[in-house]
Design an enzyme around this catalytic site. Sequence first.
Site, PDB file in Angstrom:
ATOM      1  N   TYR A   1       3.946   8.945   2.709  1.00 28.99           N
ATOM      2  CA  TYR A   1       3.323   8.838   1.385  1.00 28.99           C
ATOM      3  C   TYR A   1       2.524  10.112   1.135  1.00 28.99           C
ATOM      4  O   TYR A   1       1.492  10.335   1.759  1.00 28.99           O
ATOM      5  CB  TYR A   1       2.437   7.594   1.347  1.00 28.99           C
ATOM      6  CG  TYR A   1       1.734   7.302   0.035  1.00 28.99           C
ATOM      7  CD1 TYR A   1       2.004   8.021  -1.140  1.00 28.99           C
ATOM      8  CD2 TYR A   1       0.800   6.282  -0.038  1.00 28.99           C
ATOM      9  CE1 TYR A   1       1.364   7.733  -2.324  1.00 28.99           C
ATOM     10  CE2 TYR A   1       0.142   5.978  -1.232  1.00 28.99           C
ATOM     11  CZ  TYR A   1       0.421   6.706  -2.367  1.00 28.99           C
ATOM     12  OH  TYR A   1      -0.229   6.414  -3.547  1.00 28.99           O
TER      13      TYR A   1
ATOM     14  N   LYS B   1       7.472   9.101  -0.404  1.00 27.74           N
ATOM     15  CA  LYS B   1       6.946   8.728  -1.718  1.00 27.74           C
ATOM     16  C   LYS B   1       6.163   9.934  -2.203  1.00 27.74           C
ATOM     17  O   LYS B   1       5.091  10.251  -1.690  1.00 27.74           O
ATOM     18  CB  LYS B   1       6.052   7.496  -1.616  1.00 27.74           C
ATOM     19  CG  LYS B   1       5.423   7.057  -2.934  1.00 27.74           C
ATOM     20  CD  LYS B   1       4.491   5.865  -2.697  1.00 27.74           C
ATOM     21  CE  LYS B   1       3.962   5.283  -4.000  1.00 27.74           C
ATOM     22  NZ  LYS B   1       3.040   6.186  -4.726  1.00 27.74           N
TER      23      LYS B   1
END
Length: 316
Positions: free
Chosen positions: A144, A172
Amino acid sequence: MTMTTSRHNEKFKGMMTALLTPMDERGTVDAESLRRLVRHQLDRGIRRFYVGGSTGEAFLLTVEERMGVLETVVEEAAGEQAAIVAHVGCIGTSDSVRLARHAERAGADAVSAVVPFYYKASMKQIRDHYETIMAATPLPMIVYHFPGATGVQLSLDFYEDMASRPSCIGVKFTSLNLFELQQIRARCGDDFLIWNGHDEVFAGGGLMGADGAIGSTFNMMPDLFASFYRDMAGGDWSSVREAQTEANAVIAHMLRYDVIPYEKLVLYLQGVIATPTVRRPLTQFTPEERRAIEAFYAQSGTLRRSAAGREERSPA
């Protein structure tokens, strides 16, 4: 949107809602509202959920609360062929490992972790952090990347290294730097999945090579983004531009305020959650702010369309 043949399960590609965590008026996690939110998304065709991330107020919850939220989502989505990604990121590696092991037991399909922040970890320390989490569970890992929140800028060499590890399936990417997104695609190849993280550039992320998107505004606009993704996958770029313009009209209004309280207030007005409560230090809106948001909601066909089939709440 890049439609590639990957060694990884296709169920992770596409749009994934970064779920909010509903709370009651005391600030306690509201499991029943969370179930309604998941069901609301499922009823609108959403089959991918990112649980316990930034939108879910993860860093304002205890480890035990994060576990309970994940368990509720897994239970409500059972039998729906939904892909569930558990965000397990913490500042400390041990808590991330604990959450990752729990995610496996709870029935999540993958884990994700934001980089360890605040203590200015080195790239080696960040690699070690991810390696330790990946060693603790067979679930695939999604890095992330959110430099605007963490203050950590990951390098292309870091991504290339992570892409070489079978357990790490992608990133992400929550940044407006779409050149960087494209460079990750070029360096890491099509098997390393990329999810766009800023909804206001959903279309741009797809054009630059993203395999999907993980978005917070999907909570309040699932219908729009579901059709948006279908148009993008089908190459209907005229419709894509129109959908991005429609979404950005809402996002531009939202960015005048605090994002999480705004989305919760909209979901409350849509009749999805019981209260728009957020956990401190996040705060509720002033009466004037709330009236302005309610007025915008009342004239927004985009937001009210996602309330179809539910009893909307009248302004306070």
